[in-house]
Design a protein around this motif. Structure first.
Motif, PDB file in Angstrom:
ATOM      1  N   ASN A 201       0.878  -1.016   0.505  1.00  0.00           N
ATOM      2  CA  ASN A 201      -0.033   0.315   0.241  1.00  0.00           C
ATOM      3  C   ASN A 201       0.269   1.085   0.125  1.00  0.00           C
ATOM      4  O   ASN A 201       1.729   1.395   0.750  1.00  0.00           O
ATOM      5  CB  ASN A 201      -0.827   0.117   1.557  1.00  0.00           C
ATOM      6  CG  ASN A 201      -1.566  -1.179   1.504  1.00  0.00           C
ATOM      7  OD1 ASN A 201      -2.282  -2.142   0.736  1.00  0.00           O
ATOM      8  ND2 ASN A 201      -1.292  -1.784   3.127  1.00  0.00           N
ATOM      9  N   TYR A 216      -3.147   3.854  -2.797  1.00  0.00           N
ATOM     10  CA  TYR A 216      -2.871   2.694  -4.565  1.00  0.00           C
ATOM     11  C   TYR A 216      -2.190   1.295  -3.647  1.00  0.00           C
ATOM     12  O   TYR A 216      -1.460   1.669  -3.098  1.00  0.00           O
ATOM     13  CB  TYR A 216      -1.481   3.660  -5.005  1.00  0.00           C
ATOM     14  CG  TYR A 216      -2.057   5.080  -5.335  1.00  0.00           C
ATOM     15  CD1 TYR A 216      -2.300   5.201  -6.820  1.00  0.00           C
ATOM     16  CD2 TYR A 216      -1.854   5.654  -4.819  1.00  0.00           C
ATOM     17  CE1 TYR A 216      -2.641   6.052  -7.163  1.00  0.00           C
ATOM     18  CE2 TYR A 216      -2.358   7.397  -5.518  1.00  0.00           C
ATOM     19  CZ  TYR A 216      -2.553   7.314  -6.165  1.00  0.00           C
ATOM     20  OH  TYR A 216      -3.303   8.469  -7.138  1.00  0.00           O
ATOM     21  N   ASN A 217      -2.254   1.105  -4.354  1.00  0.00           N
ATOM     22  CA  ASN A 217      -2.099  -0.691  -3.946  1.00  0.00           C
ATOM     23  C   ASN A 217      -1.691  -1.951  -5.476  1.00  0.00           C
ATOM     24  O   ASN A 217      -1.761  -1.667  -6.164  1.00  0.00           O
ATOM     25  CB  ASN A 217      -2.975  -1.277  -3.436  1.00  0.00           C
ATOM     26  CG  ASN A 217      -4.209  -1.024  -2.586  1.00  0.00           C
ATOM     27  OD1 ASN A 217      -5.296  -0.741  -2.565  1.00  0.00           O
ATOM     28  ND2 ASN A 217      -3.902  -0.854  -1.008  1.00  0.00           N
ATOM     29  N   PHE A 239      -2.252   0.381  -8.496  1.00  0.00           N
ATOM     30  CA  PHE A 239      -4.295   0.831  -8.735  1.00  0.00           C
ATOM     31  C   PHE A 239      -4.485   0.991  -7.521  1.00  0.00           C
ATOM     32  O   PHE A 239      -4.155   1.041  -6.803  1.00  0.00           O
ATOM     33  CB  PHE A 239      -4.771  -0.174  -8.979  1.00  0.00           C
ATOM     34  CG  PHE A 239      -5.159  -1.277  -8.207  1.00  0.00           C
ATOM     35  CD1 PHE A 239      -6.367  -1.880  -7.879  1.00  0.00           C
ATOM     36  CD2 PHE A 239      -4.491  -2.173  -7.767  1.00  0.00           C
ATOM     37  CE1 PHE A 239      -6.190  -2.361  -6.318  1.00  0.00           C
ATOM     38  CE2 PHE A 239      -4.452  -3.423  -6.699  1.00  0.00           C
ATOM     39  CZ  PHE A 239      -5.332  -3.679  -6.082  1.00  0.00           C
ATOM     40  N   SER A 241      -7.120   2.103  -5.356  1.00  0.00           N
ATOM     41  CA  SER A 241      -8.590   1.397  -4.491  1.00  0.00           C
ATOM     42  C   SER A 241      -9.325   1.878  -3.876  1.00  0.00           C
ATOM     43  O   SER A 241     -10.628   1.824  -3.680  1.00  0.00           O
ATOM     44  CB  SER A 241      -7.779   0.178  -3.886  1.00  0.00           C
ATOM     45  OG  SER A 241      -6.895   0.380  -2.776  1.00  0.00           O
ATOM     46  N   SER A 242      -8.809   3.272  -3.408  1.00  0.00           N
ATOM     47  CA  SER A 242      -9.267   3.794  -2.623  1.00  0.00           C
ATOM     48  C   SER A 242     -11.011   4.606  -2.889  1.00  0.00           C
ATOM     49  O   SER A 242     -11.783   4.889  -2.845  1.00  0.00           O
ATOM     50  CB  SER A 242      -8.597   5.310  -2.002  1.00  0.00           C
ATOM     51  OG  SER A 242      -8.898   6.382  -3.036  1.00  0.00           O
ATOM     52  N   GLY A 244     -12.593   2.796  -6.398  1.00  0.00           N
ATOM     53  CA  GLY A 244     -12.307   2.082  -6.965  1.00  0.00           C
ATOM     54  C   GLY A 244     -12.583   2.165  -8.930  1.00  0.00           C
ATOM     55  O   GLY A 244     -13.477   2.187  -9.140  1.00  0.00           O
ATOM     56  N   ARG A 245     -11.591   2.770  -8.339  1.00  0.00           N
ATOM     57  CA  ARG A 245     -10.790   3.103 -10.320  1.00  0.00           C
ATOM     58  C   ARG A 245      -8.859   3.030 -10.147  1.00  0.00           C
ATOM     59  O   ARG A 245      -8.350   2.540  -8.907  1.00  0.00           O
ATOM     60  CB  ARG A 245     -11.422   4.253 -10.600  1.00  0.00           C
ATOM     61  CG  ARG A 245     -10.568   5.575  -9.799  1.00  0.00           C
ATOM     62  CD  ARG A 245     -10.628   6.604 -10.971  1.00  0.00           C
ATOM     63  NE  ARG A 245     -10.473   8.114  -9.816  1.00  0.00           N
ATOM     64  CZ  ARG A 245     -10.473   9.372  -9.211  1.00  0.00           C
ATOM     65  NH1 ARG A 245     -11.727   9.120  -9.381  1.00  0.00           N
ATOM     66  NH2 ARG A 245     -10.121   9.774  -7.884  1.00  0.00           N
ATOM     67  N   VAL A 246      -9.014   2.658 -11.555  1.00  0.00           N
ATOM     68  CA  VAL A 246      -6.982   2.565 -11.328  1.00  0.00           C
ATOM     69  C   VAL A 246      -6.415   3.744 -12.050  1.00  0.00           C
ATOM     70  O   VAL A 246      -7.087   4.644 -12.004  1.00  0.00           O
ATOM     71  CB  VAL A 246      -7.579   1.323 -12.654  1.00  0.00           C
ATOM     72  CG1 VAL A 246      -8.128  -0.518 -12.320  1.00  0.00           C
ATOM     73  CG2 VAL A 246      -7.636   1.878 -13.659  1.00  0.00           C
TER      74      VAL A 246
END
Length: 303
Positions: A201, A216-217, A239, A241-242, A244-246
């Motif tokens: 993360n 970002y993960n 990507f 993730s916080s 819901g999009r890349v």
């Protein structure tokens, strides 16, 4: 008369706000332990509220205040000296040619103190996590046991996670600082896992308020076994993730506003886990030219 009272009240409130902004950086290091408890908003469902008043938890100490002031002044002196030399305390020419940098390595207890571990125990779960030095004090050993049993509080729906996160950088007088990784394009790690997947993360605190909580993960799959594994992760593969999009060109990682880095395990598999980390560094891989690691599609393809 009413106008005068209103003016005095507004002036009084303004003075209080100004004093708070000035005194908070000065008293922050002194009262950090007590103030952190005051601002802790989480309380487990069904638990009784604390009966003590907030000011009863603060420990005022004149001697401790003098020691903290000396420490903060020495930190300010070092920051000023490094700023005059160049970025990160290095000459600008050396900064431009820098291709590798070791961020964290684990050789002593002092290195471990730069990290914080947590688990679902904070929400009533039963997972366990521990952090200690590995064999011959040459690595950090993160180990424990994952338990996905959901606490019976009537509110929590999911459980079963453990994490390890670096403490955010702090300047003198409790000033917020950031990591600047803009001179690099990859994260480089030397780890040894047990075959379980981990999530790497990256937390950012960019300039715009609507991106403040961006996270970002990257899923790091360890192979297990007795051999060490060197992992290179381009920043383009993380990507977002916080929300819901890349990650894309409109939502990149602000590499000059990195607040911290962490590792999380939550693969919904009960049982023991362990992860050894030798070091965590940065790499400027000039052979890697990929700007975006995910498939892209045209919104309005032409016929």
């Amino acid at each position: 008369m009413a106008l005068t009272v209103t003016f005095l009240n507004s002036a009084y409130l303004h003075g209080r706000c100004c004093r708070h902004k000035v005194l908070h950086p000065l008293l922050g290091p002194l009262l950090s332990d007590s103030v952190s408890k005051l601002y802790s908003s989480y309380r487990r469902p069904g638990s009784q509220p604390e009966k003590k008043t907030s000011w009863q938890n603060i420990d005022f100490s004149f001697k401790k205040g003098i020691d903290v002031l000396k420490t903060q002044l020495s930190m300010l002196k070092k920051e000023t000296k490094d700023y005059l030399i160049g970025p990160g305390g290095h000459p600008f020419s050396q900064y431009l040619l820098e291709q590798t940098r070791v961020l964290w390595e684990f050789r002593s207890q002092e290195d471990l103190n730069k990290w914080v571990i947590s688990s679902d125990v904070e929400i009533g779960g039963k997972s366990e996590v521990h952090l200690k030095l590995g064999r011959n004090n040459q690595a950090a050993l993160l180990y424990g046991s994952l338990n996905t049993e959901v606490p019976r509080d009537g509110e929590t729906k999911y459980s079963g996670y453990c994490s390890m996160r670096a403490k955010p950088p702090v300047g003198s007088f409790a000033r917020k600082k950031y990591y600047d990784w803009s001179n690099f394009n990859s994260l480089y790690l030397r780890v040894r896992g047990d075959g379980r997947p981990w999530m790497v993360n990256i937390y950012t605190d960019p300039y715009f308020s609507h991106q403040k909580d961006d996270l970002y993960n990257y899923f790091m799959f360890t192979r297990g076994g007795p051999y060490w594994e060197e992992i290179k992760i381009p920043f383009s593969k993380f990507f977002l993730s916080s929300r819901g999009r890349v990650q894309d060109d409109q939502h990149p990682i602000w590499l000059d506003k990195i607040s911290t880095l962490g590792f999380t395990i939550g693969d919904k598999v009960d049982g023991p886990f362990q992860l050894e980390i030798d070091f965590i560094g940065l790499l400027n891989d000039r052979a890697h030219t990929e700007e975006f690691a995910y498939e892209t599609y045209e919104k309005n393809p032409r016929a």
